[in-house]
Design a protein around this motif. Structure first.
Motif, PDB file in Angstrom:
ATOM      1  N   ARG A   1      42.209  28.975  49.211  1.00 30.44           N
ATOM      2  CA  ARG A   1      41.383  28.967  47.998  1.00 30.44           C
ATOM      3  C   ARG A   1      39.970  29.455  48.285  1.00 30.44           C
ATOM      4  NH1 ARG A   1      40.819  23.974  43.697  1.00 30.44           N
ATOM      5  NH2 ARG A   1      39.086  24.796  42.494  1.00 30.44           N
ATOM      6  N   THR A   2      39.406  29.055  49.403  1.00 30.68           N
ATOM      7  CA  THR A   2      38.045  29.458  49.761  1.00 30.68           C
ATOM      8  C   THR A   2      37.980  30.918  50.175  1.00 30.68           C
ATOM      9  OG1 THR A   2      37.528  27.208  50.468  1.00 30.68           O
ATOM     10  CG2 THR A   2      36.110  28.970  51.296  1.00 30.68           C
ATOM     11  N   VAL A   3      38.923  31.338  51.010  1.00 29.54           N
ATOM     12  CA  VAL A   3      38.875  32.683  51.581  1.00 29.54           C
ATOM     13  C   VAL A   3      39.212  33.742  50.543  1.00 29.54           C
ATOM     14  CG1 VAL A   3      39.951  34.224  53.288  1.00 29.54           C
ATOM     15  CG2 VAL A   3      39.404  31.850  53.890  1.00 29.54           C
ATOM     16  N   PHE A   4      40.211  33.481  49.703  1.00 28.75           N
ATOM     17  CA  PHE A   4      40.692  34.518  48.804  1.00 28.75           C
ATOM     18  C   PHE A   4      39.661  34.908  47.748  1.00 28.75           C
ATOM     19  CE2 PHE A   4      42.915  35.742  44.854  1.00 28.75           C
ATOM     20  CZ  PHE A   4      43.439  36.950  45.300  1.00 28.75           C
ATOM     21  N   SER A   5      38.759  34.003  47.413  1.00 31.23           N
ATOM     22  CA  SER A   5      37.769  34.319  46.372  1.00 31.23           C
ATOM     23  C   SER A   5      36.950  35.555  46.730  1.00 31.23           C
ATOM     24  CB  SER A   5      36.848  33.116  46.154  1.00 31.23           C
ATOM     25  OG  SER A   5      36.169  32.781  47.360  1.00 31.23           O
ATOM     26  N   ALA A   6      36.761  35.815  48.018  1.00 35.04           N
ATOM     27  CA  ALA A   6      35.983  36.985  48.431  1.00 35.04           C
ATOM     28  C   ALA A   6      36.787  38.278  48.357  1.00 35.04           C
ATOM     29  CB  ALA A   6      35.474  36.780  49.850  1.00 35.04           C
ATOM     30  N   TYR A   7      38.110  38.160  48.234  1.00 39.48           N
ATOM     31  CA  TYR A   7      38.979  39.343  48.234  1.00 39.48           C
ATOM     32  C   TYR A   7      39.647  39.563  46.873  1.00 39.48           C
ATOM     33  CZ  TYR A   7      38.594  39.189  53.314  1.00 39.48           C
ATOM     34  OH  TYR A   7      38.130  39.189  54.615  1.00 39.48           O
ATOM     35  N   ARG A   8      39.330  38.735  45.917  1.00 35.92           N
ATOM     36  CA  ARG A   8      39.997  38.830  44.619  1.00 35.92           C
ATOM     37  C   ARG A   8      39.581  40.093  43.871  1.00 35.92           C
ATOM     38  NH1 ARG A   8      40.628  33.991  40.167  1.00 35.92           N
ATOM     39  NH2 ARG A   8      41.392  35.255  38.449  1.00 35.92           N
ATOM     40  N   ASP A   9      40.552  40.803  43.359  1.00 36.30           N
ATOM     41  CA  ASP A   9      40.308  42.039  42.616  1.00 36.30           C
ATOM     42  C   ASP A   9      39.885  41.698  41.189  1.00 36.30           C
ATOM     43  OD1 ASP A   9      40.278  44.487  41.430  1.00 36.30           O
ATOM     44  OD2 ASP A   9      42.263  45.111  42.123  1.00 36.30           O
ATOM     45  N   PRO A  10      38.724  42.183  40.728  1.00 32.18           N
ATOM     46  CA  PRO A  10      38.302  41.894  39.352  1.00 32.18           C
ATOM     47  C   PRO A  10      39.305  42.384  38.311  1.00 32.18           C
ATOM     48  CG  PRO A  10      36.487  42.796  40.638  1.00 32.18           C
ATOM     49  CD  PRO A  10      37.709  42.944  41.476  1.00 32.18           C
ATOM     50  N   ALA A  11      40.109  43.385  38.667  1.00 29.28           N
ATOM     51  CA  ALA A  11      41.103  43.894  37.718  1.00 29.28           C
ATOM     52  C   ALA A  11      42.160  42.853  37.378  1.00 29.28           C
ATOM     53  CB  ALA A  11      41.773  45.143  38.294  1.00 29.28           C
ATOM     54  N   CYS A  12      42.284  41.822  38.197  1.00 33.52           N
ATOM     55  CA  CYS A  12      43.266  40.761  37.939  1.00 33.52           C
ATOM     56  C   CYS A  12      42.756  39.735  36.930  1.00 33.52           C
ATOM     57  CB  CYS A  12      43.631  40.051  39.241  1.00 33.52           C
ATOM     58  SG  CYS A  12      44.423  41.126  40.459  1.00 33.52           S
ATOM     59  N   GLY A  13      41.546  39.939  36.422  1.00 35.72           N
ATOM     60  CA  GLY A  13      41.007  39.012  35.434  1.00 35.72           C
ATOM     61  C   GLY A  13      40.064  38.013  36.062  1.00 35.72           C
ATOM     62  N   ILE A  14      39.249  37.418  35.220  1.00 36.18           N
ATOM     63  CA  ILE A  14      38.251  36.462  35.708  1.00 36.18           C
ATOM     64  C   ILE A  14      38.653  35.023  35.429  1.00 36.18           C
ATOM     65  CG2 ILE A  14      36.369  38.112  35.437  1.00 36.18           C
ATOM     66  CD1 ILE A  14      35.632  36.691  32.838  1.00 36.18           C
TER      67      ILE A  14
END
Length: 469
Positions: free
Chosen positions: A352-365
């Motif tokens: 949960r902590t690590v993935f936030s830095a790699y999340r694609d904005p195209a997947c929605g907010i």
């Protein structure tokens, strides 16, 4: 000497019953995802493991599997612990700690970005392993292994009946609390419909096996002999529980869960139909065309069941295409995170902590991804290269076990096929869901594996074996 032997056998039976009861209790409170039920399950299972290890010797036929599983447990838990401690010269430390030192003056640096969560995750890894090891010790005969599978199957049937009653009468209630998610899907005692589908799919396979056993016992029982009516009653109860598991599975509306069960059924059900009489001492040769006809009939039957009863899940698949599913949208981000930390991982329980830095904005907010919806990728990200190696070793061991079972077992070969089908079901669904990360289901599946592995490697034990025909 004889009295000591009897007492020891009675004690083993009592611990096996307690083991089955604890596995069932671990399921009930939402799969033990909250701290108190999980702590109760962990304490109880570790206590049973210590008791069984001190009192009983390990069956010789399963010793090598036991040793490999114990070695994997030691390696995984040791590496998880190493991820939480500071190594000399900040060796292998996550680069995030360098930034934390510059910004906040943090002096320590470790592999995990959240050492406390990683340390707590050790128990989540250890519990299913300890369950499997305890099951191997207790299942020293085919009879006890089958008793364990019977208990698991009946538990799954009971959960399915409860889920059906709750979903039909109180659809907005989950056990005793208000249901906030998946209001249109049956989730039984779980919060997530996908975990429920994996559990109910495995329960369907188990109940199919129990129906086969009890129906053959009834057909082999002489008419007029005492107990025939009781066998008939048990047969109908098992059939009703099988129908309950299957119906609850369809009402879960889990696309991946139903598909994985469909694949597992294609492996198991046709073989069960073709070899219905395989446990007889003398088998009459059957023409090849008849076997082929049975195979085709069984496959067509499974396909018809899917098309007739899985309509709601199929409709979901048509309405929401794979490319629109958030689980698949986030996969590139997960792969980027893994590529940056493939050697050491970021620490177990830190997705949960690590993935936030790699999340694609195209997947929605909207929404927070606290799990990868892929057991293998999340394990790879958390533990690094250690995880895929451990996974390959696990699958290699299971493949060898089941191959040996298919080669050496005849009367109970269908239990080996049950193990293969169940493993395929769970392994397939784990690629798009996190059922194995739910403690209740992980314990249930570990107990299931311990029984089918014991049967695959075991032999008959004469008078200790209970004959089912």
């Amino acid at each position: 000497m004889l009295s000591n032997l009897i007492n020891r056998q009675v004690l083993r039976e009592a611990i096996l019953v307690a083991f089955i009861g604890l596995v069932i209790l671990t399921l009930v409170p939402f799969g033990s995802v909250t701290p108190f039920p999980f702590a109760f399950a962990a304490i109880g299972m570790f206590a049973l493991a210590i008791l069984a290890g001190l009192l009983f010797a390990l069956p010789k036929h399963g010793r090598w599997v036991f040793n490999i599983a114990l070695s994997l447990l030691v390696v995984l838990t040791s590496w998880t612990f190493i991820q939480t401690i500071e190594l000399p010269a900040n060796w292998l430390a996550n680069p995030a700690w360098r930034a934390a030192r510059d910004l906040a003056g943090v002096q320590h640096a470790v592999i995990s970005v959240e050492p406390a969560d990683t340390l707590a995750s050790i128990l989540w890894v250890a519990l299913p392993f300890v369950t499997f090891l305890t099951g191997l010790i207790l299942c020293d005969t085919d009879q006890r292994a089958r008793k364990l599978l019977t208990g698991l199957g009946l538990a799954a049937g009971g959960v399915a009946v409860f889920g059906l009653l709750q979903f039909s009468m109180f659809p907005d209630v989950l056990i005793v609390v208000e249901k906030h998610a998946y209001l249109d899907s049956l989730t039984a005692v779980f919060v997530n419909r996908n975990t429920a589908a994996t559990f109910l799919g495995l329960g369907t396979l188990l109940m199919l096996t129990l129906v086969r056993d009890i129906a053959r016992s009834y057909s082999a029982h002489p008419p007029g002999e005492p107990g025939r009516n009781l066998l008939l009653l048990r047969t109908w109860i098992c059939i009703l529980l099988l129908c309950a598991c299957f119906t609850a599975l369809m009402l879960s509306r889990s696309r991946a869960g139903i598909f994985a069960t469909f694949v597992a059924a294609l492996i198991y059900f046709p073989w069960l139909v073709i070899n219905w009489n395989s446990s007889r001492r003398y088998i009459t040769p059957v023409p090849r065309w008849r076997s082929v006809l049975k195979l085709l009939s069984a496959v067509i039957f499974i396909v018809l069941l899917l098309s007739m009863f899985a309509g709601r899940a199929i409709l979901r698949a048509q309405e929401r295409r794979l490319e629109d599913d958030d689980r698949f949208c986030i996969l590139p981000g997960i792969w980027r995170a893994i590529s940056d930390h493939w050697l050491t991982g970021t620490g177990l329980g830190t997705f949960r902590t690590v993935f936030s830095a790699y999340r694609d904005p195209a997947c929605g907010i909207f929404g927070i991804f606290d799990r990868a919806h892929n057991f293998y990728l999340e394990g790879f990200l958390g533990l690094g290269v250690t995880f895929p190696v451990a996974t390959l070793v696990t699958f290699a061991v299971l493949a060898r076990v089941f191959w040996r079972g298919l080669s050496e077992r005849r009367r109970l070969r269908y239990y080996v096929l049950l193990g293969i089908a169940g493993t395929v079901l769970v392994a397939l669904h784990a690629a798009v869901d996190f059922s194995l990360q739910i403690p209740g289901f992980a314990v249930f599946f570990s107990a299931f594996l311990s029984a089918v592995v014991a049967i695959s490697l075991g032999r008959s034990h004469g008078k200790n074996e209970r004959q089912y025909g």
